[in-house]
Design an enzyme around this catalytic site. Sequence first.
Site, PDB file in Angstrom:
ATOM      1  N   LYS A  14       0.837  -1.206   0.000  1.00 43.19           N
ATOM      2  CA  LYS A  14       0.000   0.000   0.000  1.00 43.19           C
ATOM      3  C   LYS A  14       0.880   1.268   0.000  1.00 43.19           C
ATOM      4  O   LYS A  14       2.099   1.177   0.229  1.00 43.19           O
ATOM      5  CB  LYS A  14      -0.910  -0.029   1.234  1.00 43.19           C
ATOM      6  CG  LYS A  14      -1.935  -1.172   1.217  1.00 43.19           C
ATOM      7  CD  LYS A  14      -2.845  -1.136   2.447  1.00 43.19           C
ATOM      8  CE  LYS A  14      -3.919  -2.204   2.399  1.00 43.19           C
ATOM      9  NZ  LYS A  14      -4.847  -2.147   3.555  1.00 43.19           N
ATOM     10  N   TYR A  54     -12.418  -3.986  -3.710  1.00 39.30           N
ATOM     11  CA  TYR A  54     -12.956  -4.076  -2.338  1.00 39.30           C
ATOM     12  C   TYR A  54     -14.482  -4.220  -2.391  1.00 39.30           C
ATOM     13  O   TYR A  54     -15.210  -3.300  -2.027  1.00 39.30           O
ATOM     14  CB  TYR A  54     -12.589  -2.832  -1.533  1.00 39.30           C
ATOM     15  CG  TYR A  54     -11.142  -2.798  -1.089  1.00 39.30           C
ATOM     16  CD1 TYR A  54     -10.635  -3.746  -0.197  1.00 39.30           C
ATOM     17  CD2 TYR A  54     -10.269  -1.801  -1.529  1.00 39.30           C
ATOM     18  CE1 TYR A  54      -9.311  -3.710   0.230  1.00 39.30           C
ATOM     19  CE2 TYR A  54      -8.938  -1.756  -1.105  1.00 39.30           C
ATOM     20  CZ  TYR A  54      -8.481  -2.720  -0.229  1.00 39.30           C
ATOM     21  OH  TYR A  54      -7.168  -2.682   0.198  1.00 39.30           O
ATOM     22  N   ASN A 155      -1.903  -0.277   7.051  1.00 43.27           N
ATOM     23  CA  ASN A 155      -1.260  -1.517   7.497  1.00 43.27           C
ATOM     24  C   ASN A 155      -0.354  -2.135   6.446  1.00 43.27           C
ATOM     25  O   ASN A 155      -0.150  -3.338   6.413  1.00 43.27           O
ATOM     26  CB  ASN A 155      -2.327  -2.509   7.976  1.00 43.27           C
ATOM     27  CG  ASN A 155      -3.395  -2.744   6.933  1.00 43.27           C
ATOM     28  OD1 ASN A 155      -3.250  -2.322   5.794  1.00 43.27           O
ATOM     29  ND2 ASN A 155      -4.466  -3.430   7.308  1.00 43.27           N
ATOM     30  N   HIS A 158      -2.086  -5.176   1.313  1.00 47.16           N
ATOM     31  CA  HIS A 158      -3.315  -5.946   1.061  1.00 47.16           C
ATOM     32  C   HIS A 158      -2.886  -7.327   0.590  1.00 47.16           C
ATOM     33  O   HIS A 158      -1.967  -7.431  -0.235  1.00 47.16           O
ATOM     34  CB  HIS A 158      -4.180  -5.315  -0.041  1.00 47.16           C
ATOM     35  CG  HIS A 158      -5.177  -6.322  -0.543  1.00 47.16           C
ATOM     36  ND1 HIS A 158      -6.339  -6.593   0.139  1.00 47.16           N
ATOM     37  CD2 HIS A 158      -5.131  -7.193  -1.592  1.00 47.16           C
ATOM     38  CE1 HIS A 158      -6.978  -7.568  -0.483  1.00 47.16           C
ATOM     39  NE2 HIS A 158      -6.267  -7.954  -1.535  1.00 47.16           N
ATOM     40  N   GLU A 169      -9.532 -11.552  -7.391  1.00 40.41           N
ATOM     41  CA  GLU A 169      -8.772 -10.297  -7.416  1.00 40.41           C
ATOM     42  C   GLU A 169      -7.716 -10.234  -8.529  1.00 40.41           C
ATOM     43  O   GLU A 169      -7.536  -9.177  -9.150  1.00 40.41           O
ATOM     44  CB  GLU A 169      -8.070 -10.096  -6.064  1.00 40.41           C
ATOM     45  CG  GLU A 169      -9.052  -9.822  -4.943  1.00 40.41           C
ATOM     46  CD  GLU A 169      -8.394  -9.711  -3.571  1.00 40.41           C
ATOM     47  OE1 GLU A 169      -9.077  -9.312  -2.637  1.00 40.41           O
ATOM     48  OE2 GLU A 169      -7.186 -10.035  -3.441  1.00 40.41           O
TER      49      GLU A 169
END
Length: 200
Positions: A14, A54, A155, A158, A169
């Site tokens: 990220k 998402y 965080n 992903h 995905e």
Amino acid sequence: MPHPKDERTFVIIKPDGVQRALVGEIIKRYERTGLKLVGVKFGVAEEKKFWDHYNKDDAWFLKKGTKIAEDKKAAGLPVEKEPIEYGKDIIRQLVKFMTSGPVLMMVWEGNQAAAVVRKITGDTEPATSDVGTIRGDLTVDSYGIAAVDDRAVRNLIHCSENVDEAKREIPIWFTDKEMTEYRLVGEQILYDVNLDGILE
Ligand code: ADP
């Protein structure tokens, strides 16, 4: 039937991972397991792609939103919306976060690829992720601070939750041609049935 060693999973470093200069450290942690890197892309992705990516359901919005309402109450902040709306806000905040700067997208292949990557990555909230995991070792964010500041938890990573999620995905981000089929020399010791040819 595909062989178990051909399992693939999807990972994004990220924007916080890129900005913290953790790309090399993160790749090293996945690479040294023996998983094989078969696809990589770097850049700023389109918002629309992240909305496809998402695609959470109402149960997820409710579970996450209830926790946010609790965290807000604990911080002495007003709770002004239904919990489910706070849950939906996460995705809006997340899409904003994910398009705030460049990210690194990867596809990793190997036995139990999805589970191994999840294990190394650690649980969603870095402040409580296990020591030894990427999220536990390399950053400090928490649900509490994210609720106070109305933003997504940062965080670093992903990663697909399981094989089925990876299968959904990967095609959002990679065409078949953008992934490379090849052999790693080191794969022999992981997967060959007869380890002939090692001893001289
Ligand atoms: P994971 O990324 O571990 O699979 P989820 O699918 O539950 O976790 O959530 C997706 C992302 O949404 C998380 O990685 C995090 O960035 C963000 N997020 C999850 N829960 C919250 C929350 N309570 N508050 C803010 N952001 C959250």
